[in-house]
Scaffold this motif. Sequence first.
Motif, PDB file in Angstrom:
ATOM      1  N   THR A   1       0.844  -1.200   0.000  1.00  0.00           N
ATOM      2  CA  THR A   1       0.000   0.000   0.000  1.00  0.00           C
ATOM      3  C   THR A   1       0.877   1.247   0.000  1.00  0.00           C
ATOM      4  O   THR A   1       2.075   1.190   0.301  1.00  0.00           O
ATOM      5  CB  THR A   1      -0.893   0.059   1.260  1.00  0.00           C
ATOM      6  N   LEU A   2       0.250   2.368  -0.289  1.00  0.00           N
ATOM      7  CA  LEU A   2       0.957   3.644  -0.234  1.00  0.00           C
ATOM      8  C   LEU A   2       1.480   3.909   1.178  1.00  0.00           C
ATOM      9  O   LEU A   2       2.594   4.406   1.345  1.00  0.00           O
ATOM     10  CB  LEU A   2       0.051   4.794  -0.685  1.00  0.00           C
ATOM     11  N   GLY A   3       0.713   3.564   2.189  1.00  0.00           N
ATOM     12  CA  GLY A   3       1.141   3.803   3.570  1.00  0.00           C
ATOM     13  C   GLY A   3       2.444   3.094   3.901  1.00  0.00           C
ATOM     14  O   GLY A   3       3.333   3.667   4.533  1.00  0.00           O
ATOM     15  N   VAL A   4       2.573   1.846   3.457  1.00  0.00           N
ATOM     16  CA  VAL A   4       3.805   1.089   3.716  1.00  0.00           C
ATOM     17  C   VAL A   4       4.950   1.660   2.885  1.00  0.00           C
ATOM     18  O   VAL A   4       6.072   1.800   3.379  1.00  0.00           O
ATOM     19  CB  VAL A   4       3.600  -0.424   3.440  1.00  0.00           C
ATOM     20  N   LEU A   5       4.675   2.021   1.634  1.00  0.00           N
ATOM     21  CA  LEU A   5       5.703   2.650   0.805  1.00  0.00           C
ATOM     22  C   LEU A   5       6.147   3.963   1.438  1.00  0.00           C
ATOM     23  O   LEU A   5       7.344   4.249   1.511  1.00  0.00           O
ATOM     24  CB  LEU A   5       5.174   2.917  -0.607  1.00  0.00           C
ATOM     25  N   PHE A   6       5.182   4.717   1.912  1.00  0.00           N
ATOM     26  CA  PHE A   6       5.463   5.995   2.571  1.00  0.00           C
ATOM     27  C   PHE A   6       6.403   5.783   3.764  1.00  0.00           C
ATOM     28  O   PHE A   6       7.394   6.488   3.917  1.00  0.00           O
ATOM     29  CB  PHE A   6       4.135   6.622   3.030  1.00  0.00           C
ATOM     30  N   LEU A   7       6.086   4.800   4.589  1.00  0.00           N
ATOM     31  CA  LEU A   7       6.931   4.489   5.748  1.00  0.00           C
ATOM     32  C   LEU A   7       8.327   4.049   5.298  1.00  0.00           C
ATOM     33  O   LEU A   7       9.341   4.556   5.787  1.00  0.00           O
ATOM     34  CB  LEU A   7       6.285   3.406   6.612  1.00  0.00           C
ATOM     35  N   GLY A   8       8.386   3.102   4.362  1.00  0.00           N
ATOM     36  CA  GLY A   8       9.676   2.568   3.923  1.00  0.00           C
ATOM     37  C   GLY A   8      10.535   3.557   3.189  1.00  0.00           C
ATOM     38  O   GLY A   8      11.720   3.731   3.499  1.00  0.00           O
ATOM     39  N   TRP A   9       9.938   4.237   2.221  1.00  0.00           N
ATOM     40  CA  TRP A   9      10.737   5.118   1.376  1.00  0.00           C
ATOM     41  C   TRP A   9      10.874   6.517   1.964  1.00  0.00           C
ATOM     42  O   TRP A   9      11.997   7.013   2.141  1.00  0.00           O
ATOM     43  CB  TRP A   9      10.125   5.199  -0.028  1.00  0.00           C
ATOM     44  N   SER A  10       9.759   7.127   2.268  1.00  0.00           N
ATOM     45  CA  SER A  10       9.790   8.530   2.707  1.00  0.00           C
ATOM     46  C   SER A  10      10.418   8.704   4.081  1.00  0.00           C
ATOM     47  O   SER A  10      11.126   9.677   4.318  1.00  0.00           O
ATOM     48  CB  SER A  10       8.372   9.106   2.726  1.00  0.00           C
ATOM     49  N   ILE A  11      10.169   7.763   4.977  1.00  0.00           N
ATOM     50  CA  ILE A  11      10.645   7.926   6.361  1.00  0.00           C
ATOM     51  C   ILE A  11      11.918   7.113   6.620  1.00  0.00           C
ATOM     52  O   ILE A  11      12.969   7.685   6.935  1.00  0.00           O
ATOM     53  CB  ILE A  11       9.542   7.544   7.376  1.00  0.00           C
ATOM     54  N   ILE A  12      11.848   5.789   6.489  1.00  0.00           N
ATOM     55  CA  ILE A  12      12.998   4.950   6.865  1.00  0.00           C
ATOM     56  C   ILE A  12      14.189   5.202   5.948  1.00  0.00           C
ATOM     57  O   ILE A  12      15.314   5.449   6.416  1.00  0.00           O
ATOM     58  CB  ILE A  12      12.618   3.459   6.913  1.00  0.00           C
ATOM     59  N   GLU A  13      13.973   5.153   4.631  1.00  0.00           N
ATOM     60  CA  GLU A  13      15.090   5.436   3.717  1.00  0.00           C
ATOM     61  C   GLU A  13      15.608   6.856   3.913  1.00  0.00           C
ATOM     62  O   GLU A  13      16.812   7.088   3.884  1.00  0.00           O
ATOM     63  CB  GLU A  13      14.671   5.256   2.254  1.00  0.00           C
ATOM     64  N   GLY A  14      14.703   7.796   4.090  1.00  0.00           N
ATOM     65  CA  GLY A  14      15.110   9.185   4.313  1.00  0.00           C
ATOM     66  C   GLY A  14      15.985   9.336   5.544  1.00  0.00           C
ATOM     67  O   GLY A  14      16.997  10.038   5.524  1.00  0.00           O
ATOM     68  N   LEU A  15      15.611   8.642   6.633  1.00  0.00           N
ATOM     69  CA  LEU A  15      16.414   8.721   7.859  1.00  0.00           C
ATOM     70  C   LEU A  15      17.750   7.991   7.709  1.00  0.00           C
ATOM     71  O   LEU A  15      18.768   8.435   8.259  1.00  0.00           O
ATOM     72  CB  LEU A  15      15.620   8.176   9.047  1.00  0.00           C
ATOM     73  N   GLY A  16      17.769   6.906   6.959  1.00  0.00           N
ATOM     74  CA  GLY A  16      19.043   6.239   6.678  1.00  0.00           C
ATOM     75  C   GLY A  16      19.969   7.145   5.880  1.00  0.00           C
ATOM     76  O   GLY A  16      21.167   7.237   6.157  1.00  0.00           O
ATOM     77  N   ALA A  17      19.392   7.834   4.903  1.00  0.00           N
ATOM     78  CA  ALA A  17      20.183   8.739   4.056  1.00  0.00           C
ATOM     79  C   ALA A  17      20.817   9.867   4.859  1.00  0.00           C
ATOM     80  O   ALA A  17      21.929  10.298   4.550  1.00  0.00           O
ATOM     81  CB  ALA A  17      19.311   9.306   2.939  1.00  0.00           C
TER      82      ALA A  17
END
Length: 171
Positions: A98-114
């Motif tokens: 879902t968009l919500g899971v993508l949002f969490l994975g990409w927008s938040i988790i990947e963003g914080l890793g970056a």
Amino acid sequence: CVKIRTMKKWIPILILALAQFVMVLDGTVMNVSISTVASDLGTTITGMQTAITVFTLTMAAFMLTGGKLGDILGRQRAFRIGGVIYGIGSLTTALAPTLGVLFLGWSIIEGLGAVLVIPAIASLAAANYKGKDRVVAFSILGMAIGLATALGPVIGGYVTTYLSWRYVFAA
């Protein structure tokens, strides 16, 4: 023996350049895959644009914090921790139903890793190379950014068209 030593000294910058390439590539892939991702997840283009915007805002909002954490933890440790966090975010994004899971994975988790990886890249390059070698090292990093910017849409478009957008994030 001298040739092997000379080759070994460039291994760190190649690792850093690969990390830089991946960071830039992920952003360009999402931009070219937006309609396919939206269709696969049953969402809107507006929802996808929001995810892209929040990814950028996450990095912008926390980049200084990531740099400071690199001071506290050590650059190499911050790079490794950020890489693991980014990898978890990428896997979450690749598997997102879902968009919500993508949002969490990409927008938040990947963003914080970056935010841990990106400041560490520059610091580790500066710490590992001096003089002319530093110029070469930063040129290699610049080349990685340029290549990812140029090839990201091509790679993303090809993989999205002939395989699935998910592969780019799983790789």
